[in-house]
Design an enzyme around this catalytic site. Sequence first.
Site, mmCIF file in Angstrom:
data_model
loop_
_atom_site.group_PDB
_atom_site.id
_atom_site.type_symbol
_atom_site.label_atom_id
_atom_site.label_comp_id
_atom_site.label_asym_id
_atom_site.label_seq_id
_atom_site.Cartn_x
_atom_site.Cartn_y
_atom_site.Cartn_z
ATOM 1 N N ASP A 58 0.876 -1.172 0.000
ATOM 2 C CA ASP A 58 0.000 0.000 0.000
ATOM 3 C C ASP A 58 0.913 1.222 0.000
ATOM 4 O O ASP A 58 1.819 1.311 0.825
ATOM 5 C CB ASP A 58 -0.918 0.014 1.219
ATOM 6 N N ASN A 84 -8.434 7.978 8.955
ATOM 7 C CA ASN A 84 -8.346 6.524 8.864
ATOM 8 C C ASN A 84 -8.653 5.848 10.194
ATOM 9 O O ASN A 84 -9.105 4.697 10.228
ATOM 10 C CB ASN A 84 -6.956 6.087 8.413
ATOM 11 N N CYS A 105 -20.323 21.746 -20.148
ATOM 12 C CA CYS A 105 -21.156 22.946 -20.260
ATOM 13 C C CYS A 105 -21.951 23.202 -18.980
ATOM 14 O O CYS A 105 -22.226 24.351 -18.622
ATOM 15 C CB CYS A 105 -22.087 22.859 -21.470
ATOM 16 N N GLU A 162 -3.659 8.751 7.890
ATOM 17 C CA GLU A 162 -4.230 10.043 8.228
ATOM 18 C C GLU A 162 -5.191 9.876 9.399
ATOM 19 O O GLU A 162 -5.643 8.772 9.690
ATOM 20 C CB GLU A 162 -4.988 10.622 7.021
#
Length: 1029
Positions: A481, A489, A609, A486
């Site tokens: 990984d 987590n 758009c 963080e």
Amino acid sequence: MTTQIPSNDEDIDDQLYNRQRYVLGDDAMKRLRQHHVLIINAGGLGIEIAKNVVLAGVHSITLQDTNNTNMLDLATQYYLHEENIGKNRAECSLEKLRALNDYVKVHVSTKSLSDCTNEYFQQFTCIVVTECTLDEMKRINELCRINNIIFIMADIYGVFSRCFVDCGNQPFTVFDKDGEQSKEVFINHISPEGIVTVAGDERHPFQDNDIVLFRELIGLENLNKCERTVKDLNIHQFSIGDISSLGGEYKRGGIAREVKQQIQINFKSLNEQIINPRILTIDGSDYWTKNITGEIPQLIYVHVIMLAISEFKQLYQRLPEPIEINEESDQIKLTNLAKKYLNELISKDHSIDEDRFNHLIKYLLYSAKGSFAPLCSAMGGFVGQQVLTSITGKFTPIQQWLYLDAYELIKEISFEEEYNLIKSITPDRYQSLRLCIGDTLVQCLAKQRLFMVGCGAIGCELLKLFALLGVGRNGQITITDHDHIEKSNLNRQFLFHKQHLNQPKSTIAAESAHDMNKELKIKSYTLKVGVGTSDICSDKFISDQTIIVNALDNIEARRYMDSRCVTNKKPLIESGTMGPKGHTFVVVPFKSESYSNQNDPIDKDVPYCNVKSFPANIEHCTIWAREKFESTFHMKPSLYNSIMSQANIWSRISNGETIDDLPKIYKFMKRKCTNWNECVNLAREKFDKYFSHKARDLLHKFPADMVDDKGIPYWKLPKRAPTPIDFDINDDLHYNFVLSCAKIFAIIYAIPVTNEQINNVEKNKNIISETKIEPWQPRNKVIITDPTVAKPTQSKHEGDISTDEWKFAQERTKDYKASPIPFEKDDDFQIDFIAAATNLRAQMYGLEAGDRYEIKRIAGRIVPAIGTTTSTVSGLIIIELVKLCLSQLKELPLEIYRNFYINIALPFLIASEPLACTVQKIGKFDVNIWSSFEIKGNPNMTLEGFIQEVEKKYDIKPVLISEGVKSVYAPWMPKASSQLKRKMDELLPHKANVTYSDLVVLPDDNDMDVQTDGNSEATPPPIRYYFNS
């Protein structure tokens, strides 16, 4: 490091809970903090429930247990180790539970249930009982009903599990039955009879009895702000009843939006539900009740046998096993008890399968003393969610039973032989597992060489189960990984704690799993997988593995790993979650379809758009705001640094040299701020550019009253005519936009600013008022209106800038290096800007303002997540992993495997058999995705020789040969005939250590026998060409 708990209990730590917050919502999150949960017994199931409830963030949890740790606990209770044997299970688990969440108070009680008074139980709002006798369950359930306490019961015996939920004798209120966002549609027409036709080609999302609220109707103004009940007519129409009495006639416009309704549910006591159960099925047929006649389903046999085990435990103070005491076997005792419950439950309209009943008795008898870790995870996750659902009213609780098992697995195991083998083995930490699946399969699990990609929420749960099952302890587990840990987590990825922040996920996950089981052999990498990552995903490495596990969060990487498994003929287990929803998918070599055969739901890109000029909802406005942020504060400063770092850049500009992208940074250089006042001035100018001049540009091109040649207004929903916004110094939204924008300009221009300057409202308002704003002038910019047209690519050399202008820009940016700001969803400064910009754009187009946290979710592309779903999904997929290991010992049919789709908000779980891979006949071969063709080459083999070998060996006449995206041969290619004489080594350049190339060969269908199922194209498998054989 100690986390400061907010003084106000209603404060929510967004950095910790942001993923869960988007699942439950703020109201439910605040209600969680008011509840006290009691979990009785700290075995494998109890600790899994406790873990999930602590992570979710209730006020307090008490883990009550009188039992001391024994060897059987170690196969399921991941907080216990050999050194804890003989010590209280709850006390040994306390510190590790507390480490999961600083906001939750975790207590332990070693009281026996017989010593607990009614007053003791009344301090809790939810009680979860596990490992209890039937009388204990009934007693606590009745007490809970009298005192309005949520009651939940859950148990696991071997590879069979159950849960029961009772939310009390008063009607239970569900505030949000499914957690989905309210759906809305644009309206094309409403008839006087109340037939609503929706605009566009998409189907309307409403069902019978939904409530919808109307707004922005023209001609039927009296229906605006009215709620009406829906009757579904067809995919494009629904009825709201006769509306002729309201007056008026539909002209145009209008939006119908779903209004969320509270619902009330009644629950019955455990005593009533024992003989009149309502059981959620996992075959998609909703609930089973005794009113459904015909053949008794398997789950009813499991229901009565597990009740019999609970009563057996009460009568004999132990669990049943295949032994005889006083000439009466446990099997006879258990059978008699089970038949008593079955006879109370069935009627003459039901038919019984005696063989099935007796088989289930045998399986439960042999395994009852064991506990299967994957089921602890699956049922523990589900029950954890039932706790959260029942105490918050968010989502629909189960009504009232659920049974999960691994029957398809154990019916393939010879239990008599395995039980005799187990009796000769000295018990160790895998003893409980042996009682569930036999020692032969336990040893097979130990020999696995397993590769797992991803160590996030699912990865952590899977590693926990690998440790409990002893996977790879005599082989190898490899994980990778590339992410780091963080704070957000920590709410779901329970192997990580606050001291692990910013460290590699794979490293810490490996260490944590090894701490659970010291016998585990695990190697971690921080490498990313995907095209070009051949080192970690080489054929040699993948071929050396026995099972591949995906714990990924993106489709591209999943498909890459799936392709590596198909190429190397390896099994794959795949799972994923989104909020309360989850799926599992097993890939069985040579038998099932692969992951890539699925049609994954693809997120539709919002038309350019809509983002640029015609937003229809807050999502479009948020995407626009994020793009403005990235363009203004990251891309342009980064581009400036890139260009200005080039050698002799100013002399090259002075000499008139054309330099890519130079005109794009001129405005950035010209407007470089040198102090806080200039940052505020520039931010004020941006306000007019974004929210006034842009609207005037559109209205200049497409006036508000513009109609087509049929008299239909151009500005018709979903198109909305913008209204230019005049800056108002006293409007907080206007001021906050300018301030947030100015703060970020100060960062990228490296201007020191004090909090005093930022917070001096009066002075800042004076600076804003003194800003000179250029009046709007019509521009001839092209405005894209076609929703199929993508964002145009800008020229690298647009614009004409004079030497004097460049000289001014050079002076202003002399010795300056920009500080680009990459978008970060957890940066409040950035979200301040994006939220303000989003809501100003919404105001400009007459849209409802967005909530800051919803804007953050859209801008940050945050995937809602909650640990209960992850735990459930992980347990279900590991049952399939064990089946894959069993398939290494004996041939297994595809129908024993299961794929699951779950939504624990509703709740439902649907199990289905994997689809068999499609077989097609090409030439003289039956081929599927697992088939492989190969040609042994040599240094002298030409393309012509290769084609001849393919025709000779596989009866295929190639008309197109390609390597990846590169064409190698096609008859219509220039110099195709001379290409045939070239050597394969020349056509396929490769490194010395590369031994083969996989070639896609398309055949001439006219020259060969091709038979398909009519739904797929006839394509031979890739042909692997070996360079030197």
